[in-house]
Design an enzyme around this catalytic site. Structure first.
Site, PDB file in Angstrom:
ATOM      1  N   GLY A   1      33.850  90.000   3.547  1.00 34.09           N
ATOM      2  CA  GLY A   1      35.054  90.785   3.739  1.00 34.09           C
ATOM      3  C   GLY A   1      36.282  90.046   3.131  1.00 34.09           C
TER       4      GLY A   1
ATOM      5  N   ARG B   1      28.495  88.989  -0.451  1.00 32.99           N
ATOM      6  CA  ARG B   1      27.885  88.862   0.921  1.00 32.99           C
ATOM      7  C   ARG B   1      26.532  88.569   0.791  1.00 32.99           C
ATOM      8  NH1 ARG B   1      30.798  91.060   5.125  1.00 32.99           N
ATOM      9  NH2 ARG B   1      32.467  92.672   4.800  1.00 32.99           N
TER      10      ARG B   1
ATOM     11  N   ASP C   1      28.873  85.237  10.462  1.00 33.94           N
ATOM     12  CA  ASP C   1      27.441  85.064   9.867  1.00 33.94           C
ATOM     13  C   ASP C   1      27.509  84.052   8.643  1.00 33.94           C
ATOM     14  OD1 ASP C   1      26.309  87.149  11.272  1.00 33.94           O
ATOM     15  OD2 ASP C   1      26.841  88.638   9.993  1.00 33.94           O
TER      16      ASP C   1
ATOM     17  N   LYS D   1      37.174  82.698   9.003  1.00 38.36           N
ATOM     18  CA  LYS D   1      38.016  84.007   8.111  1.00 38.36           C
ATOM     19  C   LYS D   1      37.311  85.150   8.823  1.00 38.36           C
ATOM     20  CE  LYS D   1      35.909  86.401   5.939  1.00 38.36           C
ATOM     21  NZ  LYS D   1      34.756  87.199   5.241  1.00 38.36           N
ATOM     22  N   THR D   2      38.102  86.204   9.138  1.00 39.26           N
ATOM     23  CA  THR D   2      37.577  87.698   9.096  1.00 39.26           C
ATOM     24  C   THR D   2      38.783  88.254   9.830  1.00 39.26           C
ATOM     25  OG1 THR D   2      36.312  89.269  10.254  1.00 39.26           O
ATOM     26  CG2 THR D   2      36.328  87.320  11.527  1.00 39.26           C
TER      27      THR D   2
ATOM     28  N   ASP E   1      38.378  90.817  11.371  1.00 40.10           N
ATOM     29  CA  ASP E   1      38.236  91.584  12.566  1.00 40.10           C
ATOM     30  C   ASP E   1      38.361  90.680  13.873  1.00 40.10           C
ATOM     31  OD1 ASP E   1      36.946  93.097  10.846  1.00 40.10           O
ATOM     32  OD2 ASP E   1      34.785  92.462  11.598  1.00 40.10           O
TER      33      ASP E   1
END
Ligand code: FBP
Length: 549
Positions: free
Chosen positions: A78, A142, A173, A199-200, A202
């Site tokens: 993402g 992805r 992941d 990175k994320t 979240d």
């Protein structure tokens, strides 16, 4: 490319970096490391990259004189604000190593490496993307890198371009895959290094060495601006309860950070729901009680923040989802053959355990259908497609109707659903993310120059001014443990969920009873790029509170 005035002004912004990255760098190696758990398994699976030391950089007096190197970069998963700055920091760092170094972008995510879709990233391209949001410079994807056939194809493509190092910018992941790739390339003595970048939005890829993943800061600030605007609207019109679902596939870091920034009436934290073993009805009951309490004060309006991954933390639904994951993987063809959702539901229910079948059959149709949707390539339920905010509004409404019958409630309840996710993932990075990402990119280039592989770029001490940040590398194997995925035990980076004894959650607990009944809304306003440092450079409340502990 048509550019906005802000974009033109931001192109000129020079990211702040740690002092250590400003001149020549010396590598300092610490002690041997161990994985966070399952050491015997992880060391066996990663014989070439396990146990490596943590690396920190120090200033060096010696002038660097390294050969030119070709590097490939991949954006994975993402979008998160700041990805373009990782790439520009990496580019500038590689040119510093040697002006003849080249950077290739593999396009559309990890699949680009396997399919040899690439472009050379030159300064005239890079310069247009400095300090901009998005991953559109090379695109993202992805595709999961896990088969040796993919690794071999990737190697062939690296050889064609004389690429000696890959930088994979991704979440837990993708960095797990980066680690597996690093090990495979090391084992086969291919000479191709692999470096990860955290990175994320979240915020769940973090630990002692990775204080935050990039993008979390900007995304939370964008959502908090929007929540603040809605709060002001709610407090003006005084007629709606707004149920706002916030991205963050699994962990509730985003909901918690936005809660601390805006002080809404209810902030649900999935990790707490799980710890308390709450059912969906319990969660609904808690929200309804907040509605009732405020209504008794004459306030028939309010704000509820819901983490995107909530349903997966409700024990009975978690069990149901785990069964559905296995079942849908196993009976994929049979389920897809069925035409209507009703037939699919009946088929699926017949294969579930009796407890999960009862839960599944009790769910409203739309929600049950959403739980059966395709999983992402990593086997995760696509929680962004599950409309928990609408489900909760319906259930709270029903609950309140019952309370009306018993005379416990006599107010008006009108719910407005919102989902904030994509609105924040490509925003122009805040100064924090612009600086952090550029530094992460430069750090990756130093690790490459030092011949390292299987490391994640690490920049720490992030609540201090950027010139005091500490840069280096952390072995990815150090963050790993064994988890069950698709029915098999696999080595994966341990996800950082919200810690219920951690300072950010404790801060919420200290205040939430007050915020629930009283209107103590904060309106943070939009991210500021130019102006006083306390307005423009402040990091998230989460990282500040975590550093205080
Ligand atoms: P990453 O873990 O790859 O950074 O992605 C996070 C995320 O933004 C989640 O918050 C969200 O659930 C998911 O991506 C949505 O995925 P998609 O972009 O495929 O709809």
């Amino acid at each position: 490319m048509i550019k906005s005035a802000l974009q033109i002004a931001r192109e000129k912004y020079v990211p702040k970096i740690p002092d250590v990255l400003k001149g020549s760098v010396k590598i300092v190696e610490g002690q041997k490391t161990e994985s966070v758990a399952d050491q015997a398994d992880i060391s066996k699976l990663f014989p070439n990259t396990y146990g490596m030391p943590v690396i920190t950089f120090e200033k060096s007096e010696e002038k660097e004189n390294l050969p030119a190197i070709n590097v490939g970069v991949i954006l994975s998963g993402g979008q998160a604000p700041g990805g373009h700055n990782v790439i520009s920091g990496l580019f500038d760092g590689l040119k510093k190593i040697n002006p003849d170094s080249k950077l290739y972008g593999f396009m559309g995510g990890p699949g680009g490496l396997v399919d040899n879709k690439y472009m050379e990233l030159t300064s005239d391209i890079i310069d247009h993307y400095r300090n901009t949001g998005g991953f559109d410079i090379i695109g993202s994807g992805r595709t999961k890198l896990e088969e040796t056939s993919q690794f071999d194809k990737g190697l062939e493509n690296c050889k064609k371009l004389n690429v000696k190092a890959l930088v994979i910018i991704g979440g837990d992941d993708s960095n797990t895959n980066a680690c597996v790739l690093a090990e495979y390339y090391a084992q086969n003595k291919t000479g191709v290094q692999v470096i990860g970048v955290p990175k994320t939005i979240d915020g769940d890829l973090k630990n002692k060495w990775i204080e935050t993943s990039f993008g979390f800061d900007t995304a939370c600030k964008v959502y908090s601006e929007l929540i603040g605007n809605i709060q002001r609207d709610a407090n003006s019109a005084k007629k709606y309860w707004h149920f706002i679902k916030l991205m963050g596939r699994s962990a509730s870091h985003i909901a918690l950070e936005c809660g601390l920034q805006t002080q809404p009436n209810v902030v649900i934290v999935s990790e707490e729901v799980e710890k308390k073993g709450q059912t969906l009805d319990d969660v609904v009951g808690d929200i309804a009680q907040a509605v009732v309490n405020r209504s008794a004060n004459g306030d028939d309006f309010g704000i509820v923040l819901i983490p995107e991954g909530l349903v997966e933390f409700i024990p009975a639904i978690k069990k149901l989802i785990a069964e559905l994951n296995d079942l849908l993987a196993h009976y994929d063809a049979d389920v897809n053959k069925l035409e209507s959702n009703k037939e699919k539901r009946e088929f699926v229910a017949s294969k579930l355990s009796p407890e999960s079948a009862t839960v599944f059959n009790s769910l409203p149709n739309t929600f049950a259908n959403q739980l059966m949707l395709d999983r992402d390539p990593h086997g995760n339920v696509q929680v962004s497609m599950i409309e928990t905010e609408k489900l909760l509004i319906d259930m709270v409404k029903t609950h309140l109707k019952e309370m009306k019958k018993t005379g416990e409630y006599n107010g008006k309840f009108k719910g407005q659903p919102h989902f904030f996710g994509y609105e924040g993932r490509c925003a122009a990075p805040s100064n924090f993310d612009a600086d952090y990402c550029y530094s992460l990119g430069q750090t990756a280039s130093v690790l490459i120059g030092a011949g390292k592989t299987g490391y994640m770029s690490s920049v720490r001490n992030l609540t201090a001014p950027a010139n005091q940040w500490i840069a280096g590398g952390v072995p990815i194997t150090m963050m790993m443990n064994m988890e069950k995925r698709h029915g098999h035990m696999k080595p994966v980076i341990q996800k950082a969920l919200v810690e219920l004894d951690g300072a950010p959650f404790r801060k919420l607990v200290e205040n939430r009873d007050d915020w629930a009944i009283n209107t103590k809304y904060v309106y943070p306003g939009p991210i500021q790029y130019f102006g006083p440092t306390e307005v423009c450079d402040a990091p998230t409340k989460t990282i500040v509170l975590e550093k205080l502990k």
